[in-house]
Scaffold this active site. Sequence first.
Site, mmCIF file in Angstrom:
data_model
loop_
_atom_site.group_PDB
_atom_site.id
_atom_site.type_symbol
_atom_site.label_atom_id
_atom_site.label_comp_id
_atom_site.label_asym_id
_atom_site.label_seq_id
_atom_site.Cartn_x
_atom_site.Cartn_y
_atom_site.Cartn_z
ATOM 1 N N SER A 38 -5.998 0.934 6.948
ATOM 2 C CA SER A 38 -5.566 1.817 5.864
ATOM 3 C C SER A 38 -6.652 2.739 5.335
ATOM 4 C CB SER A 38 -5.011 0.979 4.715
ATOM 5 O OG SER A 38 -5.968 0.053 4.253
ATOM 6 N N LYS B 282 5.682 4.380 2.311
ATOM 7 C CA LYS B 282 4.716 5.370 2.822
ATOM 8 C C LYS B 282 5.505 6.417 3.631
ATOM 9 C CE LYS B 282 1.224 1.768 2.502
ATOM 10 N NZ LYS B 282 0.839 1.954 1.107
ATOM 11 N N HIS C 275 0.767 1.767 7.864
ATOM 12 C CA HIS C 275 0.329 3.154 8.098
ATOM 13 C C HIS C 275 0.635 3.618 9.515
ATOM 14 C CE1 HIS C 275 -1.694 3.303 4.229
ATOM 15 N NE2 HIS C 275 -1.998 2.037 4.467
HETATM 16 C C1 LIG Z 1 -2.126 -1.965 5.360
HETATM 17 C C2 LIG Z 1 -1.295 -2.096 4.125
HETATM 18 N N1 LIG Z 1 -0.449 -3.126 4.025
HETATM 19 C C3 LIG Z 1 0.323 -3.291 2.946
HETATM 20 C C4 LIG Z 1 0.275 -2.414 1.890
HETATM 21 C C5 LIG Z 1 1.119 -2.658 0.691
HETATM 22 O O1 LIG Z 1 2.335 -1.965 0.818
HETATM 23 P P1 LIG Z 1 3.140 -1.569 -0.469
HETATM 24 O O2 LIG Z 1 2.506 -0.340 -1.026
HETATM 25 O O3 LIG Z 1 4.539 -1.364 0.010
HETATM 26 O O4 LIG Z 1 3.032 -2.725 -1.419
HETATM 27 C C6 LIG Z 1 -0.571 -1.323 1.941
HETATM 28 C C7 LIG Z 1 -0.590 -0.368 0.813
HETATM 29 O O5 LIG Z 1 -1.470 0.357 0.549
HETATM 30 C C8 LIG Z 1 -1.394 -1.157 3.086
HETATM 31 O O6 LIG Z 1 -2.251 -0.151 3.153
#
Ligand SMILES: Cc1ncc(COP(=O)(O)O)c(C=O)c1O
Length: 397
Positions: free
Chosen positions: A176, A235, A204
């Site tokens: 991320s 996203k 992502h």
């Molecule tokens: C790799 C990753 N997993 C999970 C999440 C969490 O997802 P959510 O924003 O739907 O809670 C994020 C959010 O930034 C992320 O970057």
Amino acid sequence: MTDIEERLQELRDRGLHRRLRLVSGPQGPRILLDGRPVLLLCSNDYLGLANHPRVRDAAAEAAMRWGAGAGASRLISGNMDVHRRLESRLAEFKGYKAALLFGSGYLANMGAIAALAGRGEVVFSDELNHASIVDGCRLSRAETFVYRHGDAEHLAWGLREAGGRSSLIVTDGVFSMDGEVAPLEELASLARRHGCRLMVDEAHATGAVGPGGRGSVAAAGLSDEVDVVVGTLGKALGSYGAYVCASAEIADFLVNAARPFVFSTAPPPPVAAAALAALELLESHPHRVDRLRENATTLRRALAAEGLAAGGSQTQIVPVEVGDAELAMKLCERALEHGVFAQGIRPPTVPEGTSRLRFTAMAIHRTRELQHAAKQVGAAAQELGLVSPKRQLARAA
Ligand SMILES: Cc1ncc(COP(=O)(O)O)c(C=O)c1O
């Protein structure tokens, strides 16, 4: 001074205090941020679907048809048609037997990991995995072996040490904060050899990577070998919430054992309907994904031309590492004065000494917007003395 004020002051002293900025109006390539018009270069609305007319209409229609909220958890009285429809479309899109919705990606990771690994077992987690994976590992009460970023040899060593206690390997598909893709083939072969499950977080990657935006697992042709895929609807799919794709057996188990699924209200119908409309748009207009990839390449090249290198990024996430936390925020503020918004990212989101601006491209950026943004950030970096006359980013310690 209260203990809270002391802790706040400590964060300020270390350059780690955060504050909320305010966006007026919808997401888009240009927004009003704290009253100032800026080019937005740090949204995860990668395909520009959060404000797409079809997605907005779907949310509005769902609110009229099914109401604003689901009223209960899925296991009580909150399981609605729209949840089922979205789950089956997601499962089909990802090439899995089943999909299960969660309230958010954060909850999906916490729920899935804690359900799939337990006391006496070992979970293997990449050192740059997202915080929700880290917290899921903690919650599971399994022992966590954190392997060096993308380092299959280190992971193999850990698996050998753990012997028969190995339970789950978990990784971001696209990291991320770095935009790198995980070495999925190596991870899958290790999982196979050591008889443990593999889980990939495609937060992502969905909508950005792989055939038609199906993600990093599909890109590597590994849907049969990756046991659990997590993705978020917040996203590239422009809405909110998340899903886990897996076999019917694992999905059934998660319905019974994933605590954030069992003990939390089902996603609101407008949110699920918006995600469904976004998924339909993604499937019917895959060129949006191509456009995102082109824009990501344009952004990386334009920043590189200003001496702002993007590390090992292969995707729409383009980090420009500065090093020092305060300096990263200075660059962020200076770029804002030049009309460009890319948020500064500091510990604990990234390791100490690797603070950065995290740029993201969107499919709806125009080429000239990306080129202009890079030039403005280049100028900001020069004003702060971060870019030498030779245009190389001089990383502060
Ligand atoms: C790799 C990753 N997993 C999970 C999440 C969490 O997802 P959510 O924003 O739907 O809670 C994020 C959010 O930034 C992320 O970057």
